[in-house]
Design an enzyme around this catalytic site. Structure first.
Site, short mmCIF file in Angstrom:
data_model
loop_
_atom_site.label_atom_id
_atom_site.label_comp_id
_atom_site.label_asym_id
_atom_site.label_seq_id
_atom_site.Cartn_x
_atom_site.Cartn_y
_atom_site.Cartn_z
N LYS A 69 -4.34 -6.84 3.28
CA LYS A 69 -4.31 -6.08 2.41
C LYS A 69 -5.91 -5.17 1.89
O LYS A 69 -6.70 -4.66 1.73
CB LYS A 69 -3.85 -6.24 0.72
N HIS A 127 -7.29 -3.99 4.49
CA HIS A 127 -7.17 -2.37 4.84
C HIS A 127 -7.79 -1.69 3.60
O HIS A 127 -8.12 -0.53 3.72
CB HIS A 127 -5.36 -2.60 4.17
N ASN A 128 -7.90 -2.24 2.16
CA ASN A 128 -8.85 -1.48 1.44
C ASN A 128 -10.33 -1.15 1.29
O ASN A 128 -10.91 -0.20 1.19
CB ASN A 128 -8.75 -2.69 0.04
N SER A 175 0.83 -1.32 -0.16
CA SER A 175 0.06 0.23 0.14
C SER A 175 0.64 1.43 -0.30
O SER A 175 2.08 1.52 0.75
CB SER A 175 -0.98 0.13 0.99
N GLU A 223 -10.19 1.23 3.85
CA GLU A 223 -9.73 2.64 2.94
C GLU A 223 -10.91 3.12 2.31
O GLU A 223 -11.88 3.91 2.48
CB GLU A 223 -8.77 2.37 2.30
C1 6PG Z 1 -2.75 1.23 -1.59
C2 6PG Z 1 -4.10 1.40 -2.68
C3 6PG Z 1 -4.59 0.76 -3.85
C4 6PG Z 1 -5.55 1.09 -5.10
C5 6PG Z 1 -6.43 0.77 -4.25
C6 6PG Z 1 -7.67 1.94 -5.37
O1 6PG Z 1 -3.12 0.75 -0.67
O2 6PG Z 1 -2.45 1.76 -2.08
O3 6PG Z 1 -5.74 0.97 -1.46
O4 6PG Z 1 -4.05 -0.89 -3.18
O5 6PG Z 1 -5.70 2.73 -4.93
O6 6PG Z 1 -6.59 -0.52 -5.20
O7 6PG Z 1 -8.76 0.79 -4.90
P1 6PG Z 1 -10.15 1.03 -5.90
O8 6PG Z 1 -9.99 1.31 -7.48
O9 6PG Z 1 -10.78 -0.13 -5.75
O10 6PG Z 1 -10.09 2.46 -5.17
#
Ligand code: 6PG
Length: 461
Positions: free
Chosen positions: A180, A183-184, A125, A187
């Site tokens: 991860k 994490h997302n 990330s 996010e």
């Molecule tokens: C990170 C982000 C990265 C990416 C995501 C965006 O941790 O660096 O999460 O992995 O920006 O995949 O996800 P979406 O396109 O699903 O919003």
């Protein structure tokens, strides 16, 4: 012989290679896309080597080989493994740094194991900038193999406020990619919370983009010290280069996604995890496309409470905590279901710097889950219980006001409902059980004696 190899030299792979080189390790790079290798070759020096074929790449690496695959998730990863397998030796270590689905990583881990190859699924990330200057890394797989790559991963990872690298061994199989994925999901949850607060700020408080930028920047100094606060302030103040306006006012309000947050929800449903904030965040992205856009613009003509901005900051702080709490709740359920020994303080620590959800709150989460402390829910920890007690009135006020104004608050409301539920001794599920038993003789448990019960609710006619 090079100490590390990277396959895939688009911006993430290239920047990770430069990061490895900048930390004193030698690295080879390869891509099936020749122009990517040509661009990479511009950085060639005694520690950084471009290669132009699978054989040249594999032969350039010292044994056991340590190879990071940094390409699009899905089929390309399997194709890469098939290309590599005949060229590798037993004991070599492969790392997949893409956003792979953990089910695929579980499968690949066991497939590679049969060939004597160690497979590490690693969440990465921090985007392009993190890849170059220090990402957060979430490696899962074989722990002995991890120890062999740990010196390089620790060197390239972001460092937290105490200088500790934001990487540690997560657990077996696809657990690194699972973490991860969570994490997302978090996010998605926190980003949606920010957007709801932004909506209230502009439509109820009547703030301009520059005023809102200043508010988020201020929160980033205290209440919500987080990368997402920092970039929200930046996004809101950015001027457009096509019009005299701020660019935010010309960005189409349809949220895209590659889907890792959706995967968290899918597995959350499978596990029965109460991740309402993540669910609402995923569905809000769907709604941003599905809305008919036929309504009238909201104009709030009522009173704007003096303490609205203060309440919004406190609400956002608390809702951010709920998103993390739901993430850790799902991690705990996954650890039980998949038989993984996950180390929650280490996971919190690896998110303290480098990653998208980094915030000062993760230090408090690390402390809450410190080894030996048993928590079914993060809010059982005194620090978070206290935060909840202090901030929940602000969250209630914000939601009442938004409701009166007609502003949707899917994740803010989901956060409040979650908090109202987790310490509640009398949620009304007894009625659901009664109804189920009524129409389907599904039986129920009692709260006053053991056993399984069924009531004859009505007489057969
Ligand atoms: C990170 C982000 C990265 C990416 C995501 C965006 O941790 O660096 O999460 O992995 O920006 O995949 O996800 P979406 O396109 O699903 O919003």
């Amino acid at each position: 012989m090079q100490q590390f190899g990277i396959i895939g030299l688009s911006v993430m792979g290239k920047n990770l290679a430069l990061n490895v080189r900048n930390n004193g390790f030698s690295v080879s790079g390869f891509s099936i896309d020749k122009p990517e290798v040509d661009a990479f070759a511009k950085y060639e020096d005694d520690k950084l080597k471009p290669t132009y074929s699978w054989e040249e790449f594999v032969d350039s690496l010292e044994k056991p080989r340590k190879i990071l695959i940094q390409i699009a998730a899905g089929k390309p990863v399997d194709e890469t493994l098939q290309k590599l397998l005949p060229l590798l030796d037993k004991g070599d270590i492969l790392l997949d740094g893409g956003n792979s689905n953990f089910h695929d990583t579980n499968r690949r881990y066991h497939e590679m194991e049969q060939h004597g190859i160690h497979f590490i699924g690693m969440g990465v990330s921090g985007g392009e900038e993190g890849a170059l200057n220090g990402p957060a890394l979430m490696p899962g797989g074989d722990e002995d193999a991890y120890k062999k790559v740990a010196p390089i991963l620790e060197a390239i990872a972001a460092k937290n406020s105490e200088g500790h690298p934001c990487v540690s061994f997560i657990g077996p199989e696809g657990s690194g990619h699972y973490v991860k994925m969570v994490h997302n999901g978090i996010e998605y949850g926190i980003m949606q919370e920010f957007s709801e607060v932004y909506d209230i700020l502009r439509k109820v408080a009547g703030k301009t983009n520059d005023e809102m930028s200043a508010i988020f920047a201020h929160w980033n100094e205290g209440l919500v010290k987080a990368y997402l606060s920092e970039i929200t302030a930046e996004v809101l103040k950015q001027k457009d280069n096509l019009t005299p306006d701020h660019v935010i006012d010309h960005i189409l309000n349809v949220a895209s996604y590659k889907g890792t947050g959706n995967w968290m929800l899918e597995d959350g449903v499978h596990l029965g995890a109460p991740i309402s904030v993540i669910a609402e965040a995923v569905i809000s992205r769907f709604m941003s496309k599905a809305t008919t856009r036929e309504g009238k613009e909201i104009k709030w003509n009522g009173e704007v409470p003096q303490d609205l901005i203060d309440n919004l900051g406190k609400a956002l702080q608390l809702c951010q905590a709920v998103a993390y709490a739901q993430g850790f709740q799902q991690l705990k359920m996954a650890a039980d279901a998949y038989n993984w020994d996950l180390r929650y303080p280490a996971i919190a620590q690896s998110w303290e710097a480098g990653c998208i959800i980094r915030s000062s709150m993760l230090k408090d989460i690390e402390k809450a889950f410190a080894e030996g402390k048993k928590l079914d829910n993060m809010f059982q920890d005194p620090y978070f219980k206290d935060l909840m007690d202090k901030n929940i009135p602000a969250l209630r006020n914000v939601i009442v006001l938004a409701t009166k104004a007609g502003i949707p608050t899917p994740t803010l409301s989901a956060s409040l409902n979650y908090l109202e539920s987790i310490f509640n001794p009398s949620l009304p599920a007894n009625l659901i059980q009664g109804q189920r038993d009524y129409f389907g003789a599904h039986t129920y448990f009692r709260n006053d004696r053991d056993g399984v019960y069924h009531t004859e609710w009505y007489e057969e006619k």
